[in-house]
Design an enzyme around this catalytic site. Structure first.
Site, short mmCIF file in Angstrom:
data_model
loop_
_atom_site.label_atom_id
_atom_site.label_comp_id
_atom_site.label_asym_id
_atom_site.label_seq_id
_atom_site.Cartn_x
_atom_site.Cartn_y
_atom_site.Cartn_z
N GLU A 341 39.09 19.48 75.34
CA GLU A 341 38.81 18.87 76.65
C GLU A 341 37.93 17.62 76.51
O GLU A 341 37.11 17.33 77.37
CB GLU A 341 38.12 19.86 77.60
CG GLU A 341 39.03 20.85 78.26
CD GLU A 341 40.25 20.22 78.88
OE1 GLU A 341 40.14 19.07 79.37
OE2 GLU A 341 41.30 20.85 78.87
C1 LIG Z 1 42.00 25.44 69.37
C2 LIG Z 1 42.41 24.15 70.00
C3 LIG Z 1 42.99 24.17 71.25
C4 LIG Z 1 43.41 22.98 71.85
N1 LIG Z 1 44.07 23.01 73.04
C5 LIG Z 1 44.65 21.87 73.52
C6 LIG Z 1 45.52 21.90 74.64
O1 LIG Z 1 45.74 22.94 75.26
N2 LIG Z 1 46.10 20.74 75.03
C7 LIG Z 1 45.90 19.56 74.38
O2 LIG Z 1 46.47 18.56 74.78
N3 LIG Z 1 45.06 19.49 73.32
C8 LIG Z 1 44.45 20.62 72.86
N4 LIG Z 1 43.63 20.57 71.76
C9 LIG Z 1 43.35 19.28 71.15
C10 LIG Z 1 41.93 18.81 71.45
O3 LIG Z 1 41.81 18.43 72.79
C11 LIG Z 1 41.60 17.67 70.46
O4 LIG Z 1 41.35 18.30 69.22
C12 LIG Z 1 40.42 16.83 70.89
O5 LIG Z 1 40.75 16.08 72.02
C13 LIG Z 1 39.94 15.88 69.80
O6 LIG Z 1 41.00 15.18 69.22
P1 LIG Z 1 41.17 15.18 67.62
O7 LIG Z 1 41.05 16.58 67.18
O8 LIG Z 1 42.38 14.43 67.28
O9 LIG Z 1 39.88 14.46 67.08
P2 LIG Z 1 39.71 12.89 66.90
O10 LIG Z 1 40.12 12.18 68.14
O11 LIG Z 1 40.34 12.48 65.62
O12 LIG Z 1 38.13 12.78 66.77
C14 LIG Z 1 37.41 13.07 65.54
C15 LIG Z 1 35.95 12.65 65.74
O13 LIG Z 1 35.88 11.25 66.03
C16 LIG Z 1 35.21 11.03 67.26
N5 LIG Z 1 35.86 9.94 67.98
C17 LIG Z 1 37.18 9.78 68.22
N6 LIG Z 1 37.39 8.65 68.93
C18 LIG Z 1 36.19 8.10 69.15
C19 LIG Z 1 35.75 6.93 69.83
N7 LIG Z 1 36.59 6.11 70.47
N8 LIG Z 1 34.41 6.66 69.86
C20 LIG Z 1 33.54 7.50 69.25
N9 LIG Z 1 33.89 8.61 68.59
C21 LIG Z 1 35.21 8.91 68.55
C22 LIG Z 1 35.32 12.35 68.03
O14 LIG Z 1 34.26 12.52 68.98
C23 LIG Z 1 35.27 13.37 66.90
O15 LIG Z 1 33.93 13.65 66.57
C24 LIG Z 1 43.18 21.74 71.17
C25 LIG Z 1 42.56 21.74 69.93
C26 LIG Z 1 42.20 22.91 69.32
C27 LIG Z 1 41.59 22.86 67.95
#
Ligand SMILES: Cc1cc2nc3c(=O)[nH]c(=O)nc-3n(C[C@H](O)[C@H](O)[C@H](O)COP(=O)(O)OP(=O)(O)OC[C@H]3O[C@@H](n4cnc5c(N)ncnc54)[C@H](O)[C@@H]3O)c2cc1C
Length: 497
Positions: A341
């Site tokens: 989220e």
């Molecule tokens: C168990 C689980 C359930 C989930 N359920 C859903 C779901 O139902 N529906 C859905 O759509 N998604 C879901 N997700 C996905 C989840 O919402 C994402 O994992 C989350 O939004 C973060 O994206 P990412 O993992 O690609 O991390 P990334 O975007 O790669 O981020 C990695 C790190 O970089 C930082 N970062 C990234 N961009 C920036 C920026 N512009 N400025 C500063 N810092 C930044 C982040 O804060 C984080 O610390 C789920 C994930 C998990 C693990």
């Protein structure tokens, strides 16, 4: 739409029990409720009404499909396509990952709410639309037409919330995936944000529920586990660890944080009720307050859940680390709350930029400030009220300084301090919640129907502990807000070799 029309604040107070009982299982209904709200607000026509009626009863489940391999925090990078058809439907083609409740057999059908880009629409968030994509297709009368072209390509093997099916979902591998547009084309992000705002508060509630459960288990365990003697009676019998000063400190940390988190969560839920149903002249103010509180509650409760479940493990000692006791599962389960989220880094940037520095006329910050001023003015302890006002003024001065820094220099210098600012506001708010509780309890002079003297004294002890031992974290966070952000933002990747 259905249900009993309960105020959000009452629902949140009840839902804490449901989430506490099983965070994984509660996710299924949480996502379904989100899909209900979406279809209710944006689903046009008999078919979508038909789907909504099944979701509301819980016969069908819902999901929220945003994330793709290259589009995590950067949702605008998504590649899932929607191809318009002559009959007004769309063919959806793409892959979504980490979809909670993506596929399971707990209910008869699943309605996925899917972000996708209609062919030819612009790149980035402005080109995104949102679609309802059922797993099984039905007609307007609810007659089953057959499986839609949606497949679960795999399940994630996760650190926690293992009872929640987190799936990779393939849409349209055979070019036959039917989707129904919700709202207007290209308004998908705005619509999803509405759903995400509600979902962010729900995730905040998850953080509170798990922390509170961890506290309750730890308090019970500490009463039973006998270790050591009372230092004031070295030759006396063995005592339960709850008698040791350091264990009391840890329990107070858990108790005082969870109580303050609960107050903050219910404050946000109350603002949600008043923004939607309160007196018309106050609705705008509560909307701004709610906007301010959403990222704060999400980041506060979910960061603290990880910290507090760790402390609860510590109270158990070695048994806390072992799977025969529930602590380690709580710690594993809650870690995801600070990630999904919108990560807490993203929440902090939302608070700093959209809700404070770039917000028109500082309406959100002003709504928060007005709330703080009104509440502290009621304090019987005028010295306590004055100290809160002083701290609030320091906070507002630091925010003003951040605003100037943003105008003068590169944004990264300011963005580096998003989390410190969120933490300063977090500790200020939690401290205020505890001070308000102390004020109410003192004024009531013990007159609380149905509440025991022990409960009231325990509540007061926890408020006093928080203000003395935890509240100073506010000063540390604020000093970071006032520090030079360039020290962080100018670090080159080579720094981390
Ligand atoms: C168990 C689980 C359930 C989930 N359920 C859903 C779901 O139902 N529906 C859905 O759509 N998604 C879901 N997700 C996905 C989840 O919402 C994402 O994992 C989350 O939004 C973060 O994206 P990412 O993992 O690609 O991390 P990334 O975007 O790669 O981020 C990695 C790190 O970089 C930082 N970062 C990234 N961009 C920036 C920026 N512009 N400025 C500063 N810092 C930044 C982040 O804060 C984080 O610390 C789920 C994930 C998990 C693990």
């Amino acid at each position: 739409m259905g249900g009993v029309g309960m105020p959000e604040a009452v629902w949140k107070a009840c839902a804490e029990y449901l989430v506490a009982a099983n965070p994984s299982l509660s996710l299924y209904s949480m996502l379904t409720m989100g899909a209900c709200h979406l279809l209710h607000a944006y689903g046009k026509g008999e078919l979508l009404e038909q789907m909504l009626s099944r979701l509301v009863t819980g016969e069908w489940g819902g999901t929220m499909c945003l994330t793709e391999p290259i589009a995590g925090s950067d949702v605008g990078a998504l590649r899932t396509k929607a191809i318009p058809q002559d009959d007004g439907t769309y063919r959806i083609v793409g892959q979504k990952i980490w979809i909670s409740s993506g596929d399971h057999d707990l209910c008869d059908n699943i309605v996925h709410t899917v972000l996708a880009r209609i062919e030819g629409d612009p790149a980035g968030t402005e080109g995104i639309s949102i679609f309802a994509v059922p797993k099984i297709l039905v007609d307007e009368d609810g007659k089953i037409l057959g499986a839609n072209d949606v497949q679960c390509a795999g399940l994630e093997h996760k650190m926690g919330i293992r009872g929640s099916a987190t799936c990779t979902m393939q849409f349209g591998d055979n070019n036959q995936c039917v989707g129904y547009l919700l709202g207007a084309p290209r308004s998908g992000m705005a619509i999803m944000f509405e759903m995400m705002n509600a979902a962010r508060l729900e995730v905040g509630l998850q953080g509170l529920a798990v922390s509170s459960t961890a506290y309750r288990h730890a308090a019970r365990y500490a009463q039973d586990r006998i270790q050591g003697q009372n230092p004031e009676d070295r030759n006396g019998p063995g005592v339960a660890i709850i008698h040791h000063a350091d264990v009391k400190r840890m329990l107070l940390k858990l108790k005082s944080h969870t109580e303050a988190m609960r107050s903050l969560t219910l404050l946000a839920a109350g603002a949600q009720d008043r923004a939607a149903h309160g007196e018309k002249i106050h609705r705008q103010r509560y909307t701004h307050l709610l906007d301010f509180l959403i990222p704060l509650v999400k980041a506060t409760n979910t960061d603290l859940a990880w910290d507090l479940t760790g402390e609860a493990i510590q109270i158990y000692g070695g048994y806390g680390f072992c799977t025969e006791y529930p602590m380690e599962q709580m710690a594993r389960d809650c870690k995801i709350f600070s990630i999904y989220e919108g990560t807490n880094g993203i929440q902090s940037m939302d608070l700093l930029m959209r809700k404070i520095l770039l917000n028109k006329d500082f309406q959100c910050l002003n709504a928060f400030r007005d709330f703080c001023v009104t509440e502290t003015a009621l304090f019987e302890d005028k010295e306590l009220a004055a100290s809160f006002m002083k701290k609030l003024n320091h906070l507002l001065t630091s925010v003003k300084k951040l605003g100037q820094e943003l105008q003068e220099g590169p944004p990264n210098k300011v963005l580096a301090k998003a989390v410190p600012l969120q933490k300063a506001i977090r500790y200020f708010s939690l401290g205020l919640m505890q001070a308000m509780a102390l004020d109410r309890l003192t004024k009531a002079k013990g007159r609380f129907d149905g509440l025991s003297r022990e409960f009231i004294e325990g509540r007061k002890a926890s408020a006093k502990y928080f203000l003395e031992f935890e509240f100073p974290a506010y000063e540390l966070a604020l000093s970071q807000v006032n520090a030079d952000g360039n020290l962080i933002s100018r670090c080159e990747p080579d720094t981390f070799r």
